[in-house]
Design a protein around this motif. Structure first.
Motif, mmCIF file in Angstrom:
data_model
loop_
_atom_site.group_PDB
_atom_site.id
_atom_site.type_symbol
_atom_site.label_atom_id
_atom_site.label_comp_id
_atom_site.label_asym_id
_atom_site.label_seq_id
_atom_site.Cartn_x
_atom_site.Cartn_y
_atom_site.Cartn_z
ATOM 1 N N ARG A 122 36.700 41.416 35.099
ATOM 2 C CA ARG A 122 37.674 40.692 35.942
ATOM 3 C C ARG A 122 39.042 41.413 35.798
ATOM 4 O O ARG A 122 39.739 41.171 34.635
ATOM 5 N N GLN A 125 44.756 43.852 40.308
ATOM 6 C CA GLN A 125 45.408 45.069 40.607
ATOM 7 C C GLN A 125 46.541 44.707 41.528
ATOM 8 O O GLN A 125 46.841 43.608 41.725
ATOM 9 N N TRP A 127 49.200 45.649 44.503
ATOM 10 C CA TRP A 127 48.951 45.802 45.953
ATOM 11 C C TRP A 127 50.406 46.141 46.828
ATOM 12 O O TRP A 127 51.041 44.899 46.728
ATOM 13 N N ASN A 171 46.209 49.700 39.412
ATOM 14 C CA ASN A 171 45.751 49.182 38.212
ATOM 15 C C ASN A 171 47.033 48.623 37.143
ATOM 16 O O ASN A 171 47.138 47.772 36.559
ATOM 17 N N LYS A 195 46.196 41.549 43.359
ATOM 18 C CA LYS A 195 44.747 41.165 43.782
ATOM 19 C C LYS A 195 43.880 41.310 42.730
ATOM 20 O O LYS A 195 43.782 42.163 41.801
ATOM 21 N N GLU A 196 43.045 40.263 42.497
ATOM 22 C CA GLU A 196 42.222 40.267 41.705
ATOM 23 C C GLU A 196 40.665 41.004 42.093
ATOM 24 O O GLU A 196 40.075 40.894 43.146
ATOM 25 N N ARG A 197 40.435 41.765 41.071
ATOM 26 C CA ARG A 197 39.158 42.549 41.350
ATOM 27 C C ARG A 197 37.965 42.222 40.275
ATOM 28 O O ARG A 197 38.073 42.241 39.149
ATOM 29 N N GLN A 199 34.189 42.867 39.175
ATOM 30 C CA GLN A 199 33.265 43.922 38.984
ATOM 31 C C GLN A 199 31.838 43.065 38.855
ATOM 32 O O GLN A 199 31.592 42.783 37.663
#
Length: 243
Positions: A122, A125, A127, A171, A195-197, A199
């Protein structure tokens, strides 16, 4: 000599008669000693057997019921069995849709399964973007101005940020702030958002609460061998913890 014999004979007869009389005197005493007089007082009655008086409105005492202890170990054993249960798992899939295809094929063969996601990481990022414009025409005009000044940008055409203009996803926060400063110096009201990324990887889980005869052969025909997708056994608890 004759008198001596007569005297002894009379003496023996008299002694014998005396013993008979003596025995008859002691017999009633022994017989009376064996019969005990009745005890005085009330007989012992248990509480559960005692009935209330006829004039009393109290109900008779309830009988004592012995309740056996609850077998706690059965519940503990059930929880332990669930934690130790093994599920047949197929994966990992990069896309959830790929796992759904296997689920449909297994259903045709009579097996119940489902796709579940395992979170690998988790990240956050940063933006840089221009806020959504009122219309696509207005957004396209801003996009042309940005590209004229050689600022990398593209139009967001769908989702909540429709008609916004993306200026880069980074990042590192420091890199995003550098681009933000350059765009603002060029005269554009850009902004920075986080922004949460997440995976994920996707697995098809086949629970054990069903007949699993010939499952291995069925999976070997449905799963392409030699790829990254593998057939394995994994703890069912592992999937539950990720929900």
């Amino acid at each position: 000599m004759r008198w001596i014999v007569l005297t002894l004979l009379i003496s023996n007869v008299a002694y014998f008669a005396w013993e008979l009389v003596r025995g008859s005197d002691y017999a009633p005493a022994e017989a009376s000693a064996s019969v005990l007089p009745p005890l005085k007082g009330k007989a012992l009655v248990l509480l559960t057997e005692r009935l209330p008086d006829t004039a009393s409105s109290a109900p008779p005492p309830a009988p004592v019921v012995v309740v056996p202890p609850t077998p706690v170990h059965r519940e503990v054993d059930s929880v332990k069995a669930k934690k130790e249960a093994m599920c047949v798992s197929v994966g990992p899939y990069e896309a959830e849709s790929d796992g759904e295809i296997l689920v449909k094929n297994l259903k045709v063969e009579g097996f119940t399964s489902k796709v579940e996601a395992l979170e690998l990481s988790r990240d956050v990022q940063y933006w840089v973007l221009m806020p959504p414009a009122q219309s696509r025409k207005e957004a396209m005009a801003v996009l042309r101005n940005l590209q004229a000044k050689r600022i990398d940008s593209y139009l967001v055409s769908t989702g909540e940020l429709k008609n916004a203009i993306s200026l880069g996803l980074f990042n590192k926060e420091q890199s995003a702030k550098g681009v933000l400063a350059s765009v603002r110096e060029a005269g554009f009201a850009a902004e920075l958002r986080q922004k949460e990324r997440i995976q994920n990887e996707y697995w098809v889980r086949i629970p054990p609460e069903q007949p699993l005869e010939n499952l291995q052969k069925t999976l070997e025909t449905l799963v392409v061998s030699g790829g990254s997708v593998k057939i394995s056994n994994a703890s069912c608890e592992m999937f539950a913890l990720t929900q």
